[in-house]
Design a protein around this motif. Structure first.
Motif, PDB file in Angstrom:
ATOM      1  N   TRP A 190       0.825  -1.202   0.000  1.00 17.07           N
ATOM      2  CA  TRP A 190       0.000   0.000   0.000  1.00 17.07           C
ATOM      3  C   TRP A 190       0.863   1.258   0.000  1.00 17.07           C
ATOM      4  N   LEU A 191       0.423   2.206  -0.777  1.00 16.02           N
ATOM      5  CA  LEU A 191       1.033   3.530  -0.801  1.00 16.02           C
ATOM      6  C   LEU A 191       0.005   4.498  -0.231  1.00 16.02           C
ATOM      7  N   ALA A 192       0.438   5.438   0.579  1.00 17.65           N
ATOM      8  CA  ALA A 192      -0.539   6.331   1.219  1.00 17.65           C
ATOM      9  C   ALA A 192       0.029   7.733   1.370  1.00 17.65           C
ATOM     10  N   LEU A 193      -0.875   8.700   1.362  1.00 17.24           N
ATOM     11  CA  LEU A 193      -0.492  10.068   1.692  1.00 17.24           C
ATOM     12  C   LEU A 193      -0.196  10.144   3.183  1.00 17.24           C
ATOM     13  N   SER A 194       0.855  10.818   3.548  1.00 18.23           N
ATOM     14  CA  SER A 194       1.280  10.879   4.954  1.00 18.23           C
ATOM     15  C   SER A 194       0.169  11.317   5.900  1.00 18.23           C
ATOM     16  N   GLN A 197      -2.340   8.238   6.321  1.00 20.09           N
ATOM     17  CA  GLN A 197      -1.827   6.879   6.255  1.00 20.09           C
ATOM     18  C   GLN A 197      -2.453   5.937   7.289  1.00 20.09           C
ATOM     19  N   ASN A 198      -2.994   6.475   8.374  1.00 23.81           N
ATOM     20  CA  ASN A 198      -3.605   5.617   9.398  1.00 23.81           C
ATOM     21  C   ASN A 198      -5.127   5.688   9.411  1.00 23.81           C
ATOM     22  N   GLN A 216      -1.573  -1.277   6.345  1.00 30.57           N
ATOM     23  CA  GLN A 216      -0.392  -0.517   6.737  1.00 30.57           C
ATOM     24  C   GLN A 216       0.374  -0.096   5.481  1.00 30.57           C
ATOM     25  N   ALA A 217       0.664   1.179   5.407  1.00 28.25           N
ATOM     26  CA  ALA A 217       1.354   1.692   4.226  1.00 28.25           C
ATOM     27  C   ALA A 217       2.808   1.237   4.203  1.00 28.25           C
ATOM     28  N   SER A 220       4.917   5.934   2.519  1.00 29.55           N
ATOM     29  CA  SER A 220       4.108   7.121   2.804  1.00 29.55           C
ATOM     30  C   SER A 220       4.686   8.310   2.046  1.00 29.55           C
ATOM     31  N   SER A 222       4.118  12.590   0.889  1.00 29.51           N
ATOM     32  CA  SER A 222       3.455  13.843   1.262  1.00 29.51           C
ATOM     33  C   SER A 222       2.789  14.528   0.080  1.00 29.51           C
ATOM     34  N   LEU A 227       2.573  10.237  -5.160  1.00 29.44           N
ATOM     35  CA  LEU A 227       1.931   8.975  -4.792  1.00 29.44           C
ATOM     36  C   LEU A 227       1.464   8.234  -6.040  1.00 29.44           C
TER      37      LEU A 227
END
Length: 294
Positions: A190-194, A197-198, A216-217, A220, A222, A227
């Motif tokens: 998984w890739l997520a924006l900071s 991310q949660n 869980q990323a 992460s 910004s 992304l």
């Protein structure tokens, strides 16, 4: 002083028309009132301005000087009045906006361009950044934000909504079994924006089916555009605004994951200072953007 200025303007009208009677007609005054104003002006200055005869009016040397000065004064005032009239019909000034960087790839930029073309006297400063800028402390007039389910208030207004899609590259998906349920994706990359991310991810399906997962990323980021580029390079799954992926999905290089499941749309909204004038530039821009993006 006001009486003196009025007398000077009447004096200039008399000379421009060549007679007291002609000036009186334009000014909608009686000839005697016009004559009285000039007499008062001459008395206050202590000089003769006009020599009168039955056939014509002749300016004295002092009259020539005063006429030239009066014309300059009237031209300056009339010029300012024209500028003020134009300003009233064509708003002018400067607007500073802070905008999420990802919206530079959306139709929002076209709406900003349309607003600028409609109001060429307004100077725009646009800060496209994924660093959240402070509205007041950083000196912005309008802050464009993105968030879930925003309600309008005295200082916020929803502009439009953006659909979100779960995407991955065709290359990444080619190595994996096609999933049918969000829970099957928990252990994927998984890739997520900071900032998000949660945050739990809620997927919905027809007939009211909802599923929440908390992956869980692995990476992460910004910046939303970075992304997406990582997902495009095959680094994993990413949730992005649909306008970022539409073209690549159309070409086949990117694919929607779980296309039968939906994610909640995210709202794009504007925030502004509480003391912004109701009929000022800020609300002019807000009305234009709300209308164009609705």
């Amino acid at each position: 002083m006001i009486d003196r200025l009025r007398q000077m303007a009447i004096f200039a009208k008399i000379i421009d028309h060549g007679s007291f009677r002609g000036a009186a007609r334009e000014l909608r005054l009686s000839p005697s009132v016009v004559s009285h104003h000039v007499s008062q002006l001459e008395e206050s200055l202590g000089v003769a301005l006009i020599y009168r005869s039955t056939r014509k009016l002749t300016l004295t040397a002092e009259g020539h000087r005063l006429l030239a000065a009066t014309h300059k004064m009237l031209e300056a005032v009339e010029g300012e009045l024209v500028d003020l009239s134009v300003s009233a019909s064509a708003p002018s000034g400067e607007l500073r906006l802070t905008v999420p960087s990802v919206l530079s790839q959306s139709l929002f930029t076209q709406q900003i361009a349309a607003f600028s073309q409609a109001h060429p006297r307004i100077k725009l400063f646009l800060d496209f950044s994924d660093t959240r800028r402070a509205l007041i402390d950083d000196g912005f007039d309008i802050a464009i934000r993105m968030g879930p389910k925003v309600k309008n208030s005295a200082t916020t207004r929803k502009l439009f909504s953006v659909e979100r899609k779960l995407v991955a590259s065709a290359e990444y998906l080619a190595e994996r079994t096609s999933p049918n349920d969000p829970n099957e994706l928990v252990d994927w990359d998984w890739l997520a924006l900071s900032p998000a991310q949660n945050v739990p991810l809620v997927f919905s399906k027809a007939k009211g089916t909802h599923t929440t997962i908390r992956p869980q990323a692995r990476i992460s980021v910004s910046d939303a555009q970075a992304l997406y580029q990582l997902a495009k390079a095959g680094a994993g799954l990413a949730i992005v605004p649909d306008f970022l992926a539409n073209e690549d999905v159309g070409s086949g290089s990117m694919k929607y994951v779980l296309p039968n499941w939906e994610l909640h749309a995210i709202d794009v909204f504007a925030a502004w200072p509480a003391n912004a004038p109701k009929h000022g530039l800020i609300h002019l821009a807000l009305d234009a953007l709300s209308h164009n993006m609705s």
